[in-house]
Each structure stands twice: as structure tokens, then as C-alpha cells.
Design a protein around this motif. Structure first.
Motif, short mmCIF file in Angstrom:
data_model
loop_
_atom_site.label_atom_id
_atom_site.label_comp_id
_atom_site.label_asym_id
_atom_site.label_seq_id
_atom_site.Cartn_x
_atom_site.Cartn_y
_atom_site.Cartn_z
N MET A 1 0.86 -1.19 0.00
CA MET A 1 0.00 0.00 0.00
C MET A 1 0.89 1.24 0.00
N LEU A 2 0.48 2.29 -0.74
CA LEU A 2 1.26 3.50 -0.87
C LEU A 2 0.32 4.69 -0.71
N ALA A 3 0.68 5.65 0.20
CA ALA A 3 -0.15 6.83 0.45
C ALA A 3 0.46 8.03 -0.23
N ALA A 4 -0.37 8.82 -0.93
CA ALA A 4 0.08 10.05 -1.59
C ALA A 4 -0.99 11.10 -1.38
N GLY A 5 -0.82 11.94 -0.39
CA GLY A 5 -1.84 12.96 -0.09
C GLY A 5 -3.11 12.30 0.42
N ASP A 6 -4.23 12.66 -0.16
CA ASP A 6 -5.50 12.08 0.29
C ASP A 6 -5.87 10.85 -0.53
N ARG A 7 -4.88 10.30 -1.22
CA ARG A 7 -5.15 9.10 -2.00
C ARG A 7 -4.26 7.96 -1.51
N VAL A 8 -4.83 6.76 -1.55
CA VAL A 8 -4.10 5.55 -1.16
C VAL A 8 -4.10 4.61 -2.36
N PHE A 9 -2.91 4.06 -2.69
CA PHE A 9 -2.78 3.16 -3.82
C PHE A 9 -2.51 1.75 -3.31
N ILE A 10 -3.20 0.76 -3.92
CA ILE A 10 -3.02 -0.65 -3.58
C ILE A 10 -2.77 -1.40 -4.88
N HIS A 11 -1.87 -2.40 -4.86
CA HIS A 11 -1.62 -3.12 -6.11
C HIS A 11 -1.45 -4.60 -5.86
N ASP A 12 -1.72 -5.37 -6.91
CA ASP A 12 -1.30 -6.77 -6.94
C ASP A 12 -0.28 -6.89 -8.07
N ARG A 13 -0.11 -8.04 -8.67
CA ARG A 13 0.96 -8.21 -9.66
C ARG A 13 0.72 -7.41 -10.94
N ARG A 14 -0.59 -7.18 -11.31
CA ARG A 14 -0.84 -6.53 -12.60
C ARG A 14 -1.84 -5.40 -12.52
N GLN A 15 -2.30 -5.02 -11.35
CA GLN A 15 -3.34 -4.00 -11.28
C GLN A 15 -3.09 -3.06 -10.11
N ILE A 16 -3.39 -1.76 -10.33
CA ILE A 16 -3.22 -0.74 -9.29
C ILE A 16 -4.59 -0.13 -9.03
N LEU A 17 -4.93 -0.02 -7.75
CA LEU A 17 -6.23 0.51 -7.34
C LEU A 17 -5.99 1.78 -6.54
N CYS A 18 -6.77 2.84 -6.84
CA CYS A 18 -6.65 4.11 -6.13
C CYS A 18 -7.91 4.35 -5.32
N VAL A 19 -7.75 4.71 -4.04
CA VAL A 19 -8.87 5.04 -3.16
C VAL A 19 -8.69 6.46 -2.67
N ASN A 20 -9.68 7.32 -2.92
CA ASN A 20 -9.64 8.71 -2.46
C ASN A 20 -10.18 8.75 -1.04
N MET A 21 -9.36 9.19 -0.08
CA MET A 21 -9.73 9.19 1.33
C MET A 21 -10.47 10.46 1.73
N ALA A 22 -10.67 11.39 0.79
CA ALA A 22 -11.39 12.62 1.13
C ALA A 22 -12.84 12.30 1.45
N PRO A 23 -13.47 13.12 2.30
CA PRO A 23 -14.88 12.88 2.65
C PRO A 23 -15.76 12.87 1.40
N ALA A 24 -16.80 12.02 1.45
CA ALA A 24 -17.81 11.90 0.38
C ALA A 24 -17.20 11.46 -0.93
N SER A 25 -16.01 10.86 -0.86
CA SER A 25 -15.39 10.38 -2.09
C SER A 25 -15.63 8.89 -2.22
N GLU A 26 -15.35 8.35 -3.41
CA GLU A 26 -15.55 6.93 -3.65
C GLU A 26 -14.40 6.42 -4.51
N LEU A 27 -14.34 5.12 -4.68
CA LEU A 27 -13.33 4.51 -5.52
C LEU A 27 -13.41 5.08 -6.92
N LYS A 28 -12.26 5.57 -7.48
CA LYS A 28 -12.32 6.27 -8.74
C LYS A 28 -11.77 5.47 -9.91
N ASP A 29 -10.73 4.70 -9.71
CA ASP A 29 -10.16 4.05 -10.89
C ASP A 29 -9.31 2.86 -10.50
#
Length: 690
Positions: A1-29
Motif C-alpha cells: 500500500m502507498l499513500a500520496a496525499g489524500d489518496r491511497v494506492f493498492i496493487h497486486d501483480r498486474r493491477q493498481i487501485l486508487c482510493v480517495n480518502m477525502a470525505p464523500a469520495s468513492e473509488l475512482k479508478d
């Protein structure tokens, strides 16, 4: 897991997931690496706090956030995968050959809205935010009205279809110049994966550009569907194509045949060196055409019996060779299970074929084959007392014969009642009853089956229905049923008499008063007719080869003619009177015409009983006194009958074929005329006295 500002990135071997930790936000990409062999080796944060990803190919990548034009940053955050030169990786993922497409010319000279939307998508992949944002606003201003089948919806769907339907740009066999393509691979599975990734990026572009939320609906195949739903369908068709292209070797021949069938039906036969497979897996928007082709192929296989015959052959080998050579134990149990699975496979094929043939002429023939093979396939389990396996198949494929035989072999009334309820709407009860009848087990049918179910079934079985009615105490109905049985009985007189006697007993047990008299009166003619037949002289029966113990039921005509036949040597006036009375009262098929013919026949035979030559014509009545003709007439008079109404006209009697030998005898004509005159005067005298 990698944190960059208000976003957290999670990855497996071939895919990266971004979660926006700001209020009222949702999974974006979610970003998936391409090509398929690429994998993530490591990652960290760069000097500008942007995540850096080290991959096996093309190397070091940087993740940057992108916002839709005019949109709130926190609500439209999306992710793109960029290389260090900010061009190569996304261009490669979208597989756009910039050497073949002059992007600038496409942007400046093309008036095609779809082409410009494609250009905006390419700019998005190049991370050229200002230019793709401006182009999107130019094509589809936010102020423009939206609604079903709008230009926006139709253009978005059309480009989505183009992406999944295009040809690989690098294929040298193509006769056309595929200028813009989502794939440059020459390997089919890689081409399909490129199309999947390109379509994913296209959807990401629509979301990042703010177009996704503005989509409404379009008319597709005469139905209105939401545009986003149709885009999801395009994505699913790509996945379906990948599954078809990657089937197991056992199924590849079937899929290849279906692919060829689809291409032929479309009229898209490819020119060499392209194959039907090349053409089919390019046009993925119509990949579902293969479903009907597969069904057609299955019907052909099942109709020819090719596949089913192989399975049946294996079933027979297991039954006749493997089982006899195997000792009881786990191995034999496994063979029984194999029999079950093979039978299930064949019967399932039949079921699918019958469903496809419903409403066609061939359905009845295949249904008959199915029913014959069904019992043949399940019977080995039945004979081996593998009742649970046998009934599992019989219940699944409605083999009522197996179910009934299992019930009988296990002597399980509970199981039979269960099936009577389970298959009540499929005619199981009627099958059970018919099975008992076919097996000659009528007593078991009446004793073990429930009265309510039997009542309806036995409606057409009078010979058993009266027993069920007696059991239920319905004596009047039983009497009526027995009377119907007696009327229908033609084979044995003894059986007819039994029916009549039992019907009379039921009437006596079930009615009284006037109703009883009515029923007894209805039975009387049939009872008397049976008694008349029973009283036939043995000489007559022997002369006609009739066994008194087993004689069939005679019709009224047959009975009358036997009573007045020459073989009844002891016949007297009473027999002829009885014959005339029967001719009057009996129900005859020929009606009154047959009745007149019978009377004439009776009187002719009465005349022929005597010799008419040498009689004294001076005293005609005295001379005829002892003839059977005159004795019969006088007997009718004594019983209160009017002989003149029963006698045929004199001319008819004289012209009768049977009396042809007496027709020229004038003395006979004189004497017969005297007898007729006597009868006429006597009846006239009686009439005057009355």
C-alpha cells in the motif's frame, strides 16, 4: 500500500487501485497493466509526490491524476498510466499507430463527430488535458440538451462498437489499411486482450471527460437500453470472445465449426489467406451470433446420433463387460455411478433436442426415441437394485415406469404416494393405474390406490368402476355401471347374466319404492333375453356348434332364428309365439324394416313345419286345425294379441322365397286364404263386441 496525499494506492501483480480518502469520495479508478506479460516489480513516491511504478515492461512509470474539464477535482479524480516520456505507454495500451494516423490532420480537417471523439480519446491517452478537454467541449457542449438517442449517446456507442470490431493494424494479410486500431498484435488472444484494455481506457476517458454521467439511452435491436448498459455489454462481449478463443482442445472443434457457420450465414466468407476465425474474432459486437450456431450444431449432432451413440456405446460396455467382471465393492459402486452419469448425459442431450424441436414435425419421433432409450439406460440400475440412483434419473426425466417398478419392488406405498403428489399434474396416477391393468393386477389396483384418484380414472373402465363404487357404498351408481357392462357384453352369456344379476342386487340394496320399480323394469328385457338364450334346446346348440357353457351373447335376430330354425325339431306354437313377441319388443339395428322381415321369416318357417298337400279343401279350417300356422294364430288370440297385426299381407307371404315350392299349389293358396279370412272375420267380430 502507498499513500500520496489524500489518496491511497493498492496493487497486486498486474493491477493498481486508487482510493480517495477525502470525505464523500468513492473509488475512482483501477489501472491494469498491458500487455498481459507485464507485472509490477516495485513502487514509491517521486520528487513531486507522484507515485512511481517499476514494471517488467516498459520500465519506470508515473501515476498522475486527471480531472474532467469544469468539474470538481475531488469528484472526478481518475487515474492514467503514463511513461516517463508521457506518450508511449498509453499509446501502446490503446494501440494507436501514430505513424499511420496524422492526428493533427484528423483534428483540423475531419468533420466526422465520431472521428473527433476518437481523437479526443487519443489525446486523453497522451495525457494532453487541455486539448482533449477543449475538443470534448466543442463536440458536446455542457449546455447542449441530452436525451434518448442524442448525438452524444449515438456517437459514444458507435465508437465503442468500432473499438471492439476493428482489425489488427499490423496484420499483413489484411487487404484494407487499418489506420486506427486498438491492437497491433498478430496473436489472437493478445488482440482480444488489447481490445479489452482499449475499451476500458475508452470508458475511463468518458468518465474523465465528464461524458459518462451525461449519457442517457439509445434504441438498440428495437428496444430502449441505457447507453452505459450497452457499453458494459460491449465489454462483456470482448470477455466472451476471449473465453471462446481459449476453449479447451476437446471443445475447439465444436467452436471452430460454429465460427465457420456464423461467418457463412453472414455472407462474410474470407478471401485467402484470412480464415473464418480471423473474420469472426474481429467483429466482437456480434459475437453472440455463435450461440444460435452452437445450438444448431448440437441439434445436428443429436439428430445424427453421433455424440449420443458414443456415450450409449460406453454405457453398454460398462453394463455388459465391466460390471460382470467386477467384484462387489468400491469399484463396482463406481461403475454404477458411471452408468448414472452416462445415462444422464444422453438424456440431457435428448431434453435439449426436444426443447429445440418443439412445434416441429420431428418432435414426436424424437420423443418416442427418448422414451425408449430412457428406460433402456436406467434399467441396469433398476435390475442391480440401485434404487436411489435409478429413481434420481427417473424423477429427473419423468420415467414413470421405473418409478412404479421401484415402488413395487420395495413394496413402498409411501414412495408411491409421494410420486402421486409430486407428479400429479403430469399424469402419474393414470400411468400407475394403466400399469396395474397391463400387469393383470386389478385387485392390487383397487386395494392399494386411493378411491378419489381411482374414481376419475375408472370412468372409462366399467368392468372395474363398479367395484370401486361398491367399495364406496354407492350402490345406485354401481347398479347403473353393471347394467352398462351387461349392455356392452357380447363375448360370454354367463358374464352378461352375472352383470345383470349384480345390477339387480345393487338396485335392491340402493333403492326402494317407485325408483326401485323403475330400475327393475329397465333390467327386465335384458334379463328375459338372457333367459331365452339359456333355454335354447341342446339339439339346436349342437347343430350350430355352440357350447352352452361358453356361448357368446346372441343378438335378438340370431336368437329368434334359432328358435324357429328347422334344427329345433321340437318347436311348437309357444316357441313361435315367443319369437314373434321378441321380434316386437327387441331393439333391432334395422328398425321397423328389419322387424317386418323377421315377422315374415317367422311365419314362413311356421308354414314350412307342415305338409300342405292332401288336406281336405271342403273343410279348410278343419283341415288346417293341427298346422303350426293355425295353432300359433290361436295361441296369440288366447294371450290377447291380435294376430292380424302380426301377420304379413297374404300376397307377401305367398311370394316369399322360402315358399317358392308351394307357390304353384292352388290348394295351398286356397287353404292359406281361408286361414286369413278366418282371422279377419274373428277380429272383426271381436271388434264389434268391444
Amino acid at each position: 500500500m502507498l499513500a500520496a496525499g489524500d489518496r491511497v494506492f493498492i496493487h497486486d501483480r498486474r493491477q493498481i487501485l486508487c482510493v480517495n480518502m477525502a470525505p464523500a469520495s468513492e473509488l475512482k479508478d483501477a489501472v491494469r497493466l498491458s500487455p498481459p506479460g507485464e507485472r509490477i516489480i516495485g513502487w514509491g513516491l517521486g520528487a513531486d509526490a507522484a507515485p512511481l511504478v517499476l514494471t517488467s515492461h516498459p520500465g519506470l512509470l508515473r501515476l498522475t491524476a486527471r480531472t474532467a474539464p469544469g468539474a470538481d477535482h475531488s469528484q472526478t479524480m481518475n487515474l492514467s498510466l503514463l511513461g516517463l516520456d508521457q506518450t508511449a505507454p498509453l499509446s501502446q495500451s490503446f494501440n494507436v499507430s501514430l505513424t499511420q494516423v496524422d492526428l493533427e490532420e484528423l483534428l483540423t480537417s475531419s468533420s466526422d463527430v465520431k472521428a473527433k471523439l476518437r481523437a479526443a480519446c487519443i489525446l486523453f491517452c497522451k495525457n494532453d488535458l487541455p486539448r482533449y478537454s477543449a475538443l470534448v467541449e466543442e463536440l458536446f457542449p455542457r449546455s447542449a440538451a441530452v436525451g434518448p438517442d442524442s448525438e452524444l449517446d449515438l456517437t459514444v456507442v458507435a465508437l465503442s462498437r468500432d473499438i471492439i470490431d476493428d482489425y489488427p493494424a499490423a496484420d499483413p494479410r489484411l487487404l484494407q489499411d487499418a489506420t486506427v486500431s486498438s491492437t497491433t498484435s498478430l496473436i489472437l488472444l493478445h488482440q482480444l486482450d488489447d481490445k479489452r484494455e482499449a475499451h476500458r481506457l475508452y470508458v475511463a476517458f468518458l468518465k474523465a471527460a465528464g461524458l459518462w454521467d451525461r449519457l442517457t439511452s439509445v434504441t438498440d435491436r428495437d428496444a430502449v437500453v441505457t447507453t452505459t448498459e450497452l457499453l458494459h455489454e460491449h465489454h462483456e462481449k470482448v470477455l466472451s470472445a476471449m473465453a471462446l478463443a481459449n476453449v479447451s482442445p476437446q471443445l475447439s472443434e465444436v467452436v471452430s465449426a460454429a465460427v465457420t457457420r456464423v461467418v457463412e450465414e453472414r455472407g462474410e466468407l474470407p478471401l485467402r489467406p484470412l480464415t473464418a476465425r480471423d473474420v469472426f474474432f474481429c467483429h466482437l459486437s456480434a459475437v453472440d451470433d455463435i450461440i444460435s450456431a452452437l445450438i444448431g450444431r448440437e441439434e445436428e449432432l443429436m439428430t445424427s446420433g453421433a455424440t449420443a451413440n458414443e456415450v450409449v456405446r460406453l454405457h453398454e460396455l460398462t453394463r455388459r463387460q465391466a460390471l460382470p467382471a467386477t467384484e462387489p465393492g468400491a469399484e463396482r459402486t463406481g461403475l454404477y455411478q458411471q452408468l448414472l452419469e452416462l445415462a444422464d448425459l444422453v438424456l440431457a442431450g435428448y431434453t435439449a433436442q426436444l426443447a429445440a424441436l418443439r412445434g416441429t414435425e420431428r418432435h414426436a419421433a424424437v420423443q418416442a426415441e427418448f422414451e425408449a432409450d430412457r428406460y433402456h439406460l436406467i434399467e441396469p440400475l433398476l435390475e442391480a437394485e440401485q434404487y436411489e440412483r435409478a429413481t434420481s434419473l427417473a424423477e429427473k426425466y419423468a420415467d414413470f415406469r421405473v418409478l412404479v417398478e421401484v415402488c413395487e419392488r420395495t413394496n413402498s406405498t409411501e414412495r408411491r404416494n409421494k410420486y402421486l403428489a409430486q407428479f400429479a399434474d403430469q399424469g402419474f396416477a393414470s400411468f400407475v393405474f394403466n400399469w396395474y391393468l397391463d400387469q393383470g393386477r386389478r385387485g392390487q389396483l383397487l386395494s392399494q390406490c386411493r378411491q378419489a384418484e381411482l374414481a376419475g380414472f375408472l370412468h372409462d373402465y366399467r368392468g372395474l368402476r363398479w367395484l370401486n363404487e361398491l367399495e364406496a357404498g354407492r350402490f345406485a351408481q354401481a347398479g347403473d355401471t353393471l347394467a352398462q357392462c351387461a349392455d356392452a357384453e357380447t363375448e360370454f352369456l354367463t358374464r352378461k347374466k352375472t352383470y345383470l344379476s349384480l345390477s339387480k342386487l345393487c338396485a335392491l340394496a340402493g333403492q326402494q319404492g317407485d325408483e326401485l320399480e323403475v330400475r327393475l323394469t329397465k333390467l327386465k328385457p335384458a334379463i328375459e333375453l338372457s333367459q331365452l338364450q339359456e333355454q335354447l334346446p341342446s339339439s339346436v346348440l349342437e347343430a350350430h356348434g355352440i357350447d352352452a357353457e361358453t356361448m357368446h351373447v346372441l343378438s335378438p335376430r340370431e336368437l329368434i332364428l334359432l328358435y324357429v330354425s328347422p334344427e329345433n325339431e321340437g318347436a311348437n306354437e309357444f316357441d313361435f309365439e315367443r319369437a314373434l313377441e321378441l321380434a316386437e319388443s327387441a331393439t333391432l339395428e334395422g328398425g321397423d324394416e328389419e322387424r317386418e322381415q323377421l315377422r315374415l321369416e317367422i311365419w314362413c318357417r311356421a308354414v314350412l313345419r307342415d305338409l300342405w298337400t292332401g288336406l281336405d279343401t271342403d273343410r279348410p279350417l278343419e283341415a288346417c286345425r293341427d298346422t303350426l300356422l293355425l295353432r300359433t294364430i290361436r295361441g296369440l288370440q288366447r294371450s290377447g294379441r291380435r294376430p292380424l297385426h302380426l301377420l304379413p299381407e297374404l300376397n307377401l307371404l305367398l311370394d316369399c322365397k322360402q315358399l317358392s315350392k308351394l307357390r304353384g299349389d292352388r290348394d295351398f293358396a286356397f287353404l292359406l286364404g281361408a286361414v286369413y279370412e278366418y282371422v279377419e272375420r274373428l277380429e272383426a267380430h271381436v271388434g264389434e263386441q268391444a
